[in-house]
Design a protein around this motif. Sequence first.
Motif, short mmCIF file in Angstrom:
data_model
loop_
_atom_site.label_atom_id
_atom_site.label_comp_id
_atom_site.label_asym_id
_atom_site.label_seq_id
_atom_site.Cartn_x
_atom_site.Cartn_y
_atom_site.Cartn_z
N ALA A 33 0.83 -1.20 0.00
CA ALA A 33 0.00 0.00 0.00
C ALA A 33 0.87 1.26 0.00
CB ALA A 33 -0.94 -0.01 1.21
N ALA A 34 1.92 1.27 0.82
CA ALA A 34 2.81 2.43 0.86
C ALA A 34 3.50 2.62 -0.49
CB ALA A 34 3.85 2.25 1.97
N GLN A 35 3.91 1.53 -1.12
CA GLN A 35 4.55 1.63 -2.42
C GLN A 35 3.57 2.12 -3.48
OE1 GLN A 35 7.03 -1.72 -3.55
NE2 GLN A 35 7.32 -2.27 -1.40
N PHE A 36 2.32 1.67 -3.39
CA PHE A 36 1.31 2.11 -4.36
C PHE A 36 1.11 3.62 -4.28
CE2 PHE A 36 -3.05 3.40 -5.20
CZ PHE A 36 -3.27 2.90 -6.47
N TRP A 37 0.85 4.13 -3.07
CA TRP A 37 0.56 5.57 -2.94
C TRP A 37 1.78 6.41 -3.26
CZ3 TRP A 37 -4.18 6.56 -3.47
CH2 TRP A 37 -5.17 5.74 -2.91
N ALA A 38 2.96 6.00 -2.79
CA ALA A 38 4.17 6.75 -3.09
C ALA A 38 4.46 6.74 -4.58
CB ALA A 38 5.36 6.17 -2.32
N GLY A 39 4.32 5.58 -5.21
CA GLY A 39 4.58 5.48 -6.63
C GLY A 39 3.62 6.30 -7.46
N LEU A 40 2.33 6.26 -7.09
CA LEU A 40 1.33 7.02 -7.83
C LEU A 40 1.57 8.52 -7.70
CD1 LEU A 40 -1.21 7.04 -9.56
CD2 LEU A 40 -2.56 6.92 -7.46
N LEU A 41 1.87 8.99 -6.50
CA LEU A 41 2.13 10.41 -6.29
C LEU A 41 3.34 10.88 -7.10
CD1 LEU A 41 1.50 10.58 -2.45
CD2 LEU A 41 0.18 11.80 -4.19
N GLU A 43 4.52 9.43 -9.86
CA GLU A 43 4.20 9.33 -11.28
C GLU A 43 3.38 10.54 -11.73
OE1 GLU A 43 2.04 6.25 -14.40
OE2 GLU A 43 2.48 5.63 -12.35
N VAL A 44 2.41 10.92 -10.91
CA VAL A 44 1.59 12.08 -11.23
C VAL A 44 2.44 13.35 -11.23
CG1 VAL A 44 -0.26 13.56 -10.37
CG2 VAL A 44 -0.58 11.08 -10.47
N ALA A 45 3.34 13.47 -10.25
CA ALA A 45 4.20 14.65 -10.18
C ALA A 45 5.09 14.76 -11.42
CB ALA A 45 5.06 14.59 -8.92
N LEU A 192 -13.38 7.95 -3.65
CA LEU A 192 -12.33 8.61 -2.87
C LEU A 192 -11.82 9.82 -3.64
CD1 LEU A 192 -10.17 8.64 -0.54
CD2 LEU A 192 -8.74 7.28 -2.10
N LEU A 193 -11.85 10.97 -3.00
CA LEU A 193 -11.23 12.18 -3.55
C LEU A 193 -9.98 12.47 -2.72
CD1 LEU A 193 -11.16 14.70 -5.37
CD2 LEU A 193 -12.62 15.84 -3.69
N LEU A 194 -8.84 12.51 -3.37
CA LEU A 194 -7.57 12.71 -2.68
C LEU A 194 -6.92 13.99 -3.20
CD1 LEU A 194 -5.38 11.60 -0.74
CD2 LEU A 194 -4.40 10.39 -2.71
N ARG A 195 -6.81 14.99 -2.31
CA ARG A 195 -6.11 16.23 -2.65
C ARG A 195 -4.70 16.15 -2.06
NH1 ARG A 195 -11.33 18.14 -1.16
NH2 ARG A 195 -12.43 19.09 -2.93
N TYR A 196 -3.74 16.69 -2.77
CA TYR A 196 -2.37 16.51 -2.32
C TYR A 196 -1.50 17.72 -2.68
CZ TYR A 196 -1.84 15.34 -7.24
OH TYR A 196 -1.88 15.39 -8.62
N THR A 197 -0.48 17.90 -1.88
CA THR A 197 0.59 18.85 -2.18
C THR A 197 1.90 18.09 -2.10
OG1 THR A 197 0.80 19.51 0.15
CG2 THR A 197 -0.69 20.82 -1.24
N ARG A 198 2.88 18.59 -2.80
CA ARG A 198 4.19 17.93 -2.83
C ARG A 198 5.26 19.00 -2.84
NH1 ARG A 198 8.20 16.57 -6.38
NH2 ARG A 198 9.11 14.47 -6.23
N GLN A 199 6.21 18.91 -1.92
CA GLN A 199 7.29 19.89 -1.88
C GLN A 199 8.53 19.25 -1.28
OE1 GLN A 199 5.88 23.09 0.59
NE2 GLN A 199 5.90 21.88 2.46
N ALA A 200 9.67 19.87 -1.55
CA ALA A 200 10.91 19.39 -0.96
C ALA A 200 10.85 19.57 0.55
CB ALA A 200 12.10 20.16 -1.54
N SER A 201 11.29 18.56 1.27
CA SER A 201 11.26 18.65 2.73
C SER A 201 12.32 19.61 3.21
CB SER A 201 11.48 17.26 3.35
OG SER A 201 12.81 16.84 3.12
N PHE A 202 12.20 20.03 4.47
CA PHE A 202 13.16 20.98 5.05
C PHE A 202 14.56 20.41 5.02
CE2 PHE A 202 15.57 22.53 8.74
CZ PHE A 202 15.58 23.88 8.47
N ALA A 203 14.68 19.10 5.31
CA ALA A 203 16.00 18.47 5.33
C ALA A 203 16.65 18.51 3.96
CB ALA A 203 15.89 17.04 5.83
N ALA A 204 15.82 18.35 2.90
CA ALA A 204 16.37 18.35 1.55
C ALA A 204 16.79 19.74 1.12
CB ALA A 204 15.34 17.79 0.57
#
Length: 214
Positions: A33-41, A43-45, A192-204
């Motif tokens: 499940a973690a690989q699915f959601w991470a991979g999809l996010l 791929e979309v990005a 399911l409606l999934l809204r998301y944001t994606r950004q570089a983390s502070f550490a990066a």
Amino acid sequence: MTFALQYDAAPMPGKSKPAPGLIVQGVRFVHSAAQFWAGLLEEVAADYSACDSMAFEILTDLALARDLLFPETALQRELHRLPHWPQRKEAWRAALVQLAVLGPPGAVGFELSAQGVAQKSCSLPLDCVDAEIFPCLLVWLLEWSEVPQCLWNRSALQGGFTAQDRAGRVRYGLRWELENTHLSEGLYRRRLLLRYTRQASFAARRPSSFLLSR
């Protein structure tokens, strides 16, 4: 999940692979499940960077329950309830009959949007995910959002959480809304409606100690 949205396209040289899991509340998750959601996010990005939400829709007779978090454990428990080979053989025969009558699992409807405007609508490929598997992926969003199980099958619920990729370089903000519509005789339509944001983390983003020392 690789090339879930453009699975008919050949892999492009140098294209990054899906992130192999997520970090949620400091805990690393590397299951399917973690690989699915991470991979999809990811791929979309990479392919639809302007988009900010995705919607999924399935028809299923599965009620959402904690057993779906680890379906292999639930299956093993069921097998232990049938200790003798004749009983197991009969269970497999019944499952094959049901498959012949009902047919294979249905597809997962998918829509990708940018600021409320649909950019892509399709069914996710069955060799990646289907309507029987998707609830096992969906329940992890509820689990990571700390929604009590007693609420999982309500007609409408929502939640959210933050996560990072396993390298700690990308931070995701995830907000979801789930509609559970009971159609008849245990059959549900789940959207399911999934809204998301994606950004570089502070550490990066933070300069290395070597650069700071110069």
